[in-house]
Design a protein around this motif. Structure first.
Motif, PDB file in Angstrom:
ATOM      1  N   VAL A 145       0.839  -1.205   0.000  1.00  0.00           N
ATOM      2  CA  VAL A 145       0.000   0.000   0.000  1.00  0.00           C
ATOM      3  C   VAL A 145       0.872   1.252   0.000  1.00  0.00           C
ATOM      4  O   VAL A 145       0.602   2.221  -0.727  1.00  0.00           O
ATOM      5  CB  VAL A 145      -0.943  -0.006   1.213  1.00  0.00           C
ATOM      6  CG1 VAL A 145      -1.767   1.281   1.256  1.00  0.00           C
ATOM      7  CG2 VAL A 145      -1.855  -1.228   1.171  1.00  0.00           C
ATOM      8  N   GLY A 198       1.270   3.038  -3.556  1.00  0.00           N
ATOM      9  CA  GLY A 198       0.474   4.255  -3.416  1.00  0.00           C
ATOM     10  C   GLY A 198      -0.994   4.012  -3.709  1.00  0.00           C
ATOM     11  O   GLY A 198      -1.354   3.212  -4.583  1.00  0.00           O
ATOM     12  N   TRP A 199      -1.826   4.714  -2.960  1.00  0.00           N
ATOM     13  CA  TRP A 199      -3.267   4.505  -3.105  1.00  0.00           C
ATOM     14  C   TRP A 199      -3.759   4.931  -4.487  1.00  0.00           C
ATOM     15  O   TRP A 199      -4.690   4.341  -5.040  1.00  0.00           O
ATOM     16  CB  TRP A 199      -4.010   5.265  -2.024  1.00  0.00           C
ATOM     17  CG  TRP A 199      -5.496   5.072  -2.102  1.00  0.00           C
ATOM     18  CD1 TRP A 199      -6.443   6.014  -2.407  1.00  0.00           C
ATOM     19  CD2 TRP A 199      -6.206   3.854  -1.899  1.00  0.00           C
ATOM     20  NE1 TRP A 199      -7.697   5.446  -2.402  1.00  0.00           N
ATOM     21  CE2 TRP A 199      -7.572   4.119  -2.089  1.00  0.00           C
ATOM     22  CE3 TRP A 199      -5.810   2.555  -1.568  1.00  0.00           C
ATOM     23  CZ2 TRP A 199      -8.556   3.151  -1.960  1.00  0.00           C
ATOM     24  CZ3 TRP A 199      -6.778   1.567  -1.444  1.00  0.00           C
ATOM     25  CH2 TRP A 199      -8.132   1.870  -1.647  1.00  0.00           C
ATOM     26  N   THR A 233      -2.391   4.430  -7.295  1.00  0.00           N
ATOM     27  CA  THR A 233      -2.219   3.322  -8.231  1.00  0.00           C
ATOM     28  C   THR A 233      -3.084   2.134  -7.852  1.00  0.00           C
ATOM     29  O   THR A 233      -3.622   1.433  -8.716  1.00  0.00           O
ATOM     30  CB  THR A 233      -0.735   2.886  -8.266  1.00  0.00           C
ATOM     31  OG1 THR A 233       0.072   4.007  -8.637  1.00  0.00           O
ATOM     32  CG2 THR A 233      -0.519   1.748  -9.260  1.00  0.00           C
ATOM     33  N   LEU A 234      -3.226   1.891  -6.534  1.00  0.00           N
ATOM     34  CA  LEU A 234      -3.986   0.727  -6.083  1.00  0.00           C
ATOM     35  C   LEU A 234      -5.486   0.895  -6.288  1.00  0.00           C
ATOM     36  O   LEU A 234      -6.179  -0.080  -6.596  1.00  0.00           O
ATOM     37  CB  LEU A 234      -3.710   0.468  -4.598  1.00  0.00           C
ATOM     38  CG  LEU A 234      -2.392  -0.209  -4.230  1.00  0.00           C
ATOM     39  CD1 LEU A 234      -2.279  -0.344  -2.721  1.00  0.00           C
ATOM     40  CD2 LEU A 234      -2.285  -1.576  -4.895  1.00  0.00           C
ATOM     41  N   GLU A 235      -5.974   2.120  -6.119  1.00  0.00           N
ATOM     42  CA  GLU A 235      -7.432   2.326  -6.166  1.00  0.00           C
ATOM     43  C   GLU A 235      -8.073   1.810  -7.450  1.00  0.00           C
ATOM     44  O   GLU A 235      -9.042   1.032  -7.400  1.00  0.00           O
ATOM     45  CB  GLU A 235      -7.758   3.798  -5.957  1.00  0.00           C
ATOM     46  CG  GLU A 235      -9.263   4.068  -5.900  1.00  0.00           C
ATOM     47  CD  GLU A 235      -9.570   5.528  -5.652  1.00  0.00           C
ATOM     48  OE1 GLU A 235     -10.741   5.852  -5.383  1.00  0.00           O
ATOM     49  OE2 GLU A 235      -8.636   6.353  -5.732  1.00  0.00           O
ATOM     50  N   ALA A 276      -2.427  -5.576  -5.368  1.00  0.00           N
ATOM     51  CA  ALA A 276      -3.775  -5.080  -5.068  1.00  0.00           C
ATOM     52  C   ALA A 276      -4.693  -6.223  -4.656  1.00  0.00           C
ATOM     53  O   ALA A 276      -5.454  -6.111  -3.679  1.00  0.00           O
ATOM     54  CB  ALA A 276      -4.345  -4.358  -6.287  1.00  0.00           C
TER      55      ALA A 276
END
Length: 522
Positions: free
Chosen positions: A47, A51-52, A54-56, A235
């Motif tokens: 995470v 980074g959020w 990219t993960l979102e 992810a």
């Protein structure tokens, strides 16, 4: 019934207010706990590093929603089914006039000796059209219901029959007694067994891959093979880890702080079995159908392909796979026992907040699927310790992380039951503390050590996902060779590996069964 604090068995004198634990013991336990938390640290690092932003989009996409629905339905439908079969089977063999109860008691636990991916292989070769959620539920429930059956059987054997007789004397019928008196006392066994089943369902790979049923674990393996632990695999791992930790918290909340125990020694006589009467034939038919589905179908497929295998037993890789399986499983069992000993000793002899915290880390780490453990060790070894990447040490470490509770639980119980007075007598005769423990306490722990090592060895021999990702190049185990041959649709060549896996599993399963019956009879 739930016993109040005033009615609970008094703890050993000085258990919570004795001398503080040795500094060395605490330091070792803390260091081991930190290592066990590496998989959880990997999830957090994914995470942070990715980074959020990219993960979102990788998490909130239709494919993840599809996997989430499949996985949640698998757990929501599968766990109650295993509870129904496990508790129902335990009740029939322990509390009714079921004919040949000892025979059925063994039949009900037999599926544990057949790895889930071998059972799936048996069903896939018998019914090639089996697939999807229905196929996944069929294979998973048949493979994992004994994980509820064993603790339920032990719990039922330990119940005081006087409570049930008192309820009947008040006019309650058999079903009412079961629902209002027996079932509440099985709450801990049901929750514990259900949690184990749920975690297995989340972590299973081979059984679902055979029947083309997509879950988070199967999707992570595919992503790993194509992108080598890229952001997409990370992810999916974050979502899967969140599901596992949610289950862990939910089970702890449902368990609560209630305790269920006899007050005093209880009745020493056996409970009067309940007559099945006209239900005898339907019950026997249902048990026979369960035995056929869970045991006979996989074994029949193995035997059928074995008869067509011709020279399958002459495969040059077979002796190497057997040898490496035994060596890696034995190494994992030995390492798990060595790691569990200081944690179990601290928990049993020096209970307190620190001991509970350190013990809890082992359960948190083991609750994460094997694929997360494997990805964590791949990442750590490549970035920090490249010399350990794809080595036997890393494979054994993964086995310890995944199966540590299997060694910790029996060791903790054995240490708690070993009389401290015997050590004190040895020390009064001039023996140093360490010598006293080695000469007096260690021999008393041999059964617990053997049980823990057998359970870890069983899991390690059948472990597939972490072994596929972490094993050194050229390493062959029975599980990986079976998977390689079966994935290539060479079922006859896969049969010897499946049969040897079953044969290796039988002693450990027999030990689990005997220990459960022995514990429940106390």
């Amino acid at each position: 019934m739930a016993a109040t604090d005033s009615l609970q068995t008094p703890r050993r004198a000085g258990a919570g207010s004795g001398p503080p634990p040795p500094v060395t013991l605490v330091a070792v336990a803390v260091a081991l706990a930190v290592v066990m938390l590496v998989p959880l640290g990997y999830v957090v690092s994914v995470v942070v590093d990715v980074g959020w932003g990219t993960l979102e989009p990788l998490i909130f996409r239709p494919r993840v929603g599809e996997l989430l629905v499949n996985t949640v339905l698998l757990v929501v439908l599968g766990v109650p089914a295993t509870v129904l079969l496990g508790v129902g089977g335990a009740w029939l063999v322990e509390r009714t006039t079921l004919p040949a109860r000892r025979f059925w008691a063994v039949v009900l636990v037999a599926p544990l000796a057949i790895p889930a991916f071998v059972s799936s292989y048996g069903w896939a070769s018998a019914i090639p059209s089996i697939h999807g959620l229905s196929g996944g539920l069929l294979v998973a429930v048949l493979a994992y219901y004994p994980l509820v059956y064993l603790p339920a059987m032990a719990a039922i054997r330990g119940l005081d029959p006087a409570l049930e007789e008192s309820a009947r004397s008040l006019g309650l019928g058999s079903w009412a007694v079961f629902g209002r008196v027996v079932l509440p006392q099985l709450r801990l066994a049901i929750l514990g067994g259900g949690l184990i089943v749920a975690l297995h369902l989340l972590a299973e790979y081979g059984a679902f891959a055979f029947i083309r049923f997509d879950t988070f674990t199967t999707a992570i393996v595919v992503q790993y093979q194509s992108t080598f632990a890229g952001p997409a695999a990370g992810a999916l791992g974050v979502v899967l880890s969140a599901l596992c930790l949610t289950l862990l918290v939910a089970e702890a909340a449902a368990r609560g702080r209630a305790r269920y125990a006899r007050v005093g020694s209880g009745a020493v006589r056996a409970a009067v079995p309940q007559r099945l009467g006209v239900l005898t034939v339907p019950v026997l038919s249902a048990l026979a159908a369960l035995g056929v589905a869970a045991v006979a179908v996989p074994l029949a497929s193995v035997v059928r392909w074995l008869s067509r295998g011709g020279g399958a037993w002459s495969q040059p890789e077979l002796p190497q796979a057997l040898t490496q399986t035994v060596l890696l499983a034995a190494g994992g069992a030995l390492a798990a026992v060595l790691v569990a000993l200081p944690l179990a000793w601290l928990t049993a002899r020096h209970p307190g907040p620190l001991a509970r915290l350190l013990e809890g880390t082992s359960y948190v780490a083991a609750s994460l699927p094997a694929i997360i453990v494997a990805l964590a060790l791949v990442t750590v070894t490549l970035r920090v310790l490249p010399g350990l990447y794809q080595t036997a040490f890393t494979v054994v470490l993964a086995y310890v992380m995944i199966f540590l509770p299997r060694a910790l639980v029996p060791l903790r119980s054995g240490i708690a039951q070993a009389p401290v007075a015997l050590e004190e007598m040895a020390r009064s005769l001039g023996h140093p503390p360490l010598v006293a423990r080695l000469r007096v306490t260690l021999p008393l722990l041999v059964p617990s050590i053997a049980a823990g090592a057998a359970l870890v060895g069983l899991g390690a021999a059948n472990e597939l996902t972490a072994t596929l990702l972490l094993a050194p190049t050229g390493t062959r185990t029975l599980a990986t060779q079976f998977w390689s041959q079966a994935s290539a649709i060479d079922y006859p060549a896969a049969v010897p590996y499946a049969l040897l896996l079953i044969l290796l599993s039988v002693p450990a399963v027999a030990l689990m069964f005997l220990q459960s019956r022995k514990w429940g009879a106390r």
